[in-house]
Design a protein around this motif. Sequence first.
Motif, PDB file in Angstrom:
ATOM      1  N   THR A  52       0.835  -1.200   0.000  1.00  0.00           N
ATOM      2  CA  THR A  52       0.000   0.000   0.000  1.00  0.00           C
ATOM      3  C   THR A  52       0.870   1.250   0.000  1.00  0.00           C
ATOM      4  O   THR A  52       0.579   2.225  -0.698  1.00  0.00           O
ATOM      5  CB  THR A  52      -0.938  -0.017   1.221  1.00  0.00           C
ATOM      6  OG1 THR A  52      -1.688  -1.237   1.210  1.00  0.00           O
ATOM      7  CG2 THR A  52      -1.885   1.150   1.203  1.00  0.00           C
ATOM      8  N   GLN A  55       2.277   1.815  -3.383  1.00  0.00           N
ATOM      9  CA  GLN A  55       1.256   2.226  -4.345  1.00  0.00           C
ATOM     10  C   GLN A  55       1.203   3.747  -4.473  1.00  0.00           C
ATOM     11  O   GLN A  55       0.944   4.270  -5.546  1.00  0.00           O
ATOM     12  CB  GLN A  55      -0.106   1.671  -3.939  1.00  0.00           C
ATOM     13  CG  GLN A  55      -1.159   1.847  -5.011  1.00  0.00           C
ATOM     14  CD  GLN A  55      -2.469   1.212  -4.604  1.00  0.00           C
ATOM     15  OE1 GLN A  55      -2.802   1.169  -3.415  1.00  0.00           O
ATOM     16  NE2 GLN A  55      -3.204   0.725  -5.567  1.00  0.00           N
ATOM     17  N   SER A  70      -1.927  -2.529  -7.740  1.00  0.00           N
ATOM     18  CA  SER A  70      -3.370  -2.556  -7.476  1.00  0.00           C
ATOM     19  C   SER A  70      -3.903  -3.978  -7.478  1.00  0.00           C
ATOM     20  O   SER A  70      -4.707  -4.350  -6.616  1.00  0.00           O
ATOM     21  CB  SER A  70      -4.121  -1.722  -8.508  1.00  0.00           C
ATOM     22  OG  SER A  70      -3.907  -0.363  -8.273  1.00  0.00           O
ATOM     23  N   ALA A  80      -8.056  -1.632  -3.574  1.00  0.00           N
ATOM     24  CA  ALA A  80      -7.311  -1.313  -4.789  1.00  0.00           C
ATOM     25  C   ALA A  80      -7.394   0.181  -5.064  1.00  0.00           C
ATOM     26  O   ALA A  80      -8.409   0.824  -4.793  1.00  0.00           O
ATOM     27  CB  ALA A  80      -7.857  -2.097  -5.966  1.00  0.00           C
ATOM     28  N   ASP A  81      -6.349   0.730  -5.604  1.00  0.00           N
ATOM     29  CA  ASP A  81      -6.289   2.149  -5.940  1.00  0.00           C
ATOM     30  C   ASP A  81      -6.968   2.383  -7.279  1.00  0.00           C
ATOM     31  O   ASP A  81      -6.673   1.714  -8.248  1.00  0.00           O
ATOM     32  CB  ASP A  81      -4.823   2.580  -6.010  1.00  0.00           C
ATOM     33  CG  ASP A  81      -4.648   4.072  -6.157  1.00  0.00           C
ATOM     34  OD1 ASP A  81      -5.655   4.797  -6.268  1.00  0.00           O
ATOM     35  OD2 ASP A  81      -3.492   4.522  -6.147  1.00  0.00           O
ATOM     36  N   SER A  82      -7.859   3.332  -7.339  1.00  0.00           N
ATOM     37  CA  SER A  82      -8.594   3.601  -8.575  1.00  0.00           C
ATOM     38  C   SER A  82      -7.705   4.194  -9.654  1.00  0.00           C
ATOM     39  O   SER A  82      -8.072   4.197 -10.814  1.00  0.00           O
ATOM     40  CB  SER A  82      -9.756   4.552  -8.292  1.00  0.00           C
ATOM     41  OG  SER A  82      -9.273   5.770  -7.760  1.00  0.00           O
ATOM     42  N   ALA A  84      -5.151   2.971 -10.954  1.00  0.00           N
ATOM     43  CA  ALA A  84      -4.536   1.958 -11.807  1.00  0.00           C
ATOM     44  C   ALA A  84      -5.272   1.797 -13.124  1.00  0.00           C
ATOM     45  O   ALA A  84      -4.748   1.265 -14.069  1.00  0.00           O
ATOM     46  CB  ALA A  84      -4.481   0.621 -11.083  1.00  0.00           C
ATOM     47  N   SER A  88      -6.376  -3.083 -13.915  1.00  0.00           N
ATOM     48  CA  SER A  88      -6.521  -3.796 -12.657  1.00  0.00           C
ATOM     49  C   SER A  88      -7.692  -4.767 -12.678  1.00  0.00           C
ATOM     50  O   SER A  88      -7.781  -5.626 -11.839  1.00  0.00           O
ATOM     51  CB  SER A  88      -6.686  -2.806 -11.509  1.00  0.00           C
ATOM     52  OG  SER A  88      -7.852  -2.055 -11.682  1.00  0.00           O
TER      53      SER A  88
END
Length: 156
Positions: A52, A55, A70, A80-82, A84, A88
């Motif tokens: 994290t 990221q 992600s 998950a990080d948007s 990406a 993803s």
Amino acid sequence: MRLSLLEARWHVRSGTERAALRALVEALRVGAAGGYIGCFVEEREDLLPLLTKLQATPPPDVDDAAAYLSRLIAACGGAADSRAGEGSAALIEDLTEREQAILGLLAKGVSNKEMARRLFVSENTVKFHLKNIYAKLGVDNRLRAITTARSYGLIT
């Protein structure tokens, strides 16, 4: 890659975060090239906070680092990080026809022994395919495989 993951885990437990991050970046470099997820999932308890953290500033020497991180974080149970993007939501590698057949039987609650009987293969072959399915989906058990496969639209 596995040794770098174990080294990162050791450094986390020793309290040396900087060394843990260096070892983890090395594992990411190899893992991204091969599309590996399962090994990271196995060590998620210790490594998820570091993944994290990475990221936020993906390492530049890791291919498609943001999307890969992600996928790893999502597979490890993190958010998950948007940033990406669409990458993803894709599988690391497509499932083979046999893996798709086994996944379908898995979703119906069929045992390994019964899958082997229905597909005319050994039980060890079924276990081999299940291991590959888990790795491609980034999961570590039957229930997560079914849930993840449904989210990808692979089964209904």
